[in-house]
Design a protein around this motif. Structure first.
Motif, PDB file in Angstrom:
ATOM      1  N   MET A   1       0.854  -1.195   0.000  1.00  0.00           N
ATOM      2  CA  MET A   1       0.000   0.000   0.000  1.00  0.00           C
ATOM      3  C   MET A   1       0.882   1.234   0.000  1.00  0.00           C
ATOM      4  N   ASP A   2       0.898   1.950  -1.113  1.00  0.00           N
ATOM      5  CA  ASP A   2       1.639   3.200  -1.194  1.00  0.00           C
ATOM      6  C   ASP A   2       0.718   4.322  -0.716  1.00  0.00           C
TER       7      ASP A   2
ATOM      8  N   LEU B   1       3.631   1.952   2.820  1.00  0.00           N
ATOM      9  CA  LEU B   1       4.639   2.976   2.540  1.00  0.00           C
ATOM     10  C   LEU B   1       4.003   4.355   2.563  1.00  0.00           C
ATOM     11  N   SER B   2       4.724   5.322   3.121  1.00  0.00           N
ATOM     12  CA  SER B   2       4.236   6.694   3.109  1.00  0.00           C
ATOM     13  C   SER B   2       5.389   7.643   3.356  1.00  0.00           C
ATOM     14  N   ALA B   3       5.484   8.678   2.553  1.00  0.00           N
ATOM     15  CA  ALA B   3       6.487   9.714   2.790  1.00  0.00           C
ATOM     16  C   ALA B   3       5.986  10.708   3.829  1.00  0.00           C
TER      17      ALA B   3
ATOM     18  N   ASP C   1       0.215  14.192  12.873  1.00  0.00           N
ATOM     19  CA  ASP C   1       0.562  14.103  14.288  1.00  0.00           C
ATOM     20  C   ASP C   1       0.598  12.636  14.696  1.00  0.00           C
ATOM     21  N   LEU C   2       0.995  12.388  15.933  1.00  0.00           N
ATOM     22  CA  LEU C   2       1.134  11.021  16.412  1.00  0.00           C
ATOM     23  C   LEU C   2      -0.192  10.265  16.378  1.00  0.00           C
ATOM     24  N   GLY C   3      -1.301  10.964  16.619  1.00  0.00           N
ATOM     25  CA  GLY C   3      -2.623  10.330  16.571  1.00  0.00           C
ATOM     26  C   GLY C   3      -2.956   9.784  15.193  1.00  0.00           C
ATOM     27  N   ALA C   4      -2.614  10.537  14.157  1.00  0.00           N
ATOM     28  CA  ALA C   4      -2.862  10.095  12.781  1.00  0.00           C
ATOM     29  C   ALA C   4      -2.023   8.867  12.454  1.00  0.00           C
ATOM     30  N   VAL C   5      -0.770   8.881  12.896  1.00  0.00           N
ATOM     31  CA  VAL C   5       0.101   7.721  12.671  1.00  0.00           C
ATOM     32  C   VAL C   5      -0.459   6.509  13.408  1.00  0.00           C
TER      33      VAL C   5
ATOM     34  N   THR D   1      -5.366   0.615  12.133  1.00  0.00           N
ATOM     35  CA  THR D   1      -6.211   0.183  11.016  1.00  0.00           C
ATOM     36  C   THR D   1      -5.579  -0.947  10.225  1.00  0.00           C
ATOM     37  N   LEU D   2      -4.280  -0.825   9.957  1.00  0.00           N
ATOM     38  CA  LEU D   2      -3.588  -1.840   9.152  1.00  0.00           C
ATOM     39  C   LEU D   2      -2.963  -2.930  10.013  1.00  0.00           C
ATOM     40  N   ARG D   3      -3.115  -2.814  11.324  1.00  0.00           N
ATOM     41  CA  ARG D   3      -2.545  -3.769  12.283  1.00  0.00           C
ATOM     42  C   ARG D   3      -1.047  -3.938  12.067  1.00  0.00           C
ATOM     43  N   ILE D   4      -0.376  -2.820  12.027  1.00  0.00           N
ATOM     44  CA  ILE D   4       1.064  -2.804  11.833  1.00  0.00           C
ATOM     45  C   ILE D   4       1.747  -3.250  13.122  1.00  0.00           C
ATOM     46  N   CYS D   5       2.660  -4.195  13.004  1.00  0.00           N
ATOM     47  CA  CYS D   5       3.363  -4.690  14.195  1.00  0.00           C
ATOM     48  C   CYS D   5       4.819  -4.268  14.211  1.00  0.00           C
ATOM     49  N   SER D   6       5.331  -3.769  13.108  1.00  0.00           N
ATOM     50  CA  SER D   6       6.715  -3.320  13.045  1.00  0.00           C
ATOM     51  C   SER D   6       6.755  -2.048  12.218  1.00  0.00           C
ATOM     52  N   LEU D   7       7.431  -1.042  12.729  1.00  0.00           N
ATOM     53  CA  LEU D   7       7.441   0.262  12.082  1.00  0.00           C
ATOM     54  C   LEU D   7       8.881   0.740  11.926  1.00  0.00           C
ATOM     55  N   GLU D   8       9.220   1.228  10.743  1.00  0.00           N
ATOM     56  CA  GLU D   8      10.520   1.843  10.507  1.00  0.00           C
ATOM     57  C   GLU D   8      10.274   3.240   9.971  1.00  0.00           C
ATOM     58  N   ALA D   9      10.979   4.200  10.530  1.00  0.00           N
ATOM     59  CA  ALA D   9      10.827   5.585  10.098  1.00  0.00           C
ATOM     60  C   ALA D   9      12.189   6.158   9.756  1.00  0.00           C
ATOM     61  N   ARG D  10      12.200   7.058   8.799  1.00  0.00           N
ATOM     62  CA  ARG D  10      13.417   7.744   8.402  1.00  0.00           C
ATOM     63  C   ARG D  10      13.110   9.238   8.328  1.00  0.00           C
TER      64      ARG D  10
END
Length: 104
Positions: A13-14, A45-47, A52-56, A62-71
């Motif tokens: 999902m881009d 994926l998202s640039a 804010d932190l609430g949106a993230v 929603t997507l049940r993300i269990c691992s997050l990487e940020a740059r």
């Protein structure tokens, strides 16, 4: 009903930050896959992850993300792939006509 969700292995999902909105297609796809019993991986994926932190957090939930990487743009592993740029902020005072247009 076209594809068996249990056979889905990976979904990419881009612009995944849109999943923060319940009515957006990505949120619906993730829910349909869950209902179908899929145990697939979602690469989101998202640039612009969120304002804010609430949106993230809404995207993560929603997507049940269990691992997050940020740059961030200054991270060492990105510097070789980015271009130098200069940013200059210019503050311009509002005129009466621009203030009136904004109020309209």
């Amino acid at each position: 009903g076209v594809a068996d969700g249990r056979r889905v292995v990976c979904v990419v999902m881009d612009e995944a930050h849109h999943a923060a909105s319940a009515g957006y297609a990505y949120a619906k796809v993730a829910e349909l896959l869950r209902c179908a019993g899929a145990s697939c991986r979602i690469l989101a994926l998202s640039a612009t992850a969120g304002a804010d932190l609430g949106a993230v957090q809404r995207v993560v939930r929603t997507l049940r993300i269990c691992s997050l990487e940020a740059r961030a743009e200054g991270d060492a592993d990105l510097l070789a792939h980015t271009h130098c740029r200069a940013v200059r902020v210019v503050r311009v005072a509002a005129t009466r006509s621009s203030a009136a247009a904004a109020a309209a």
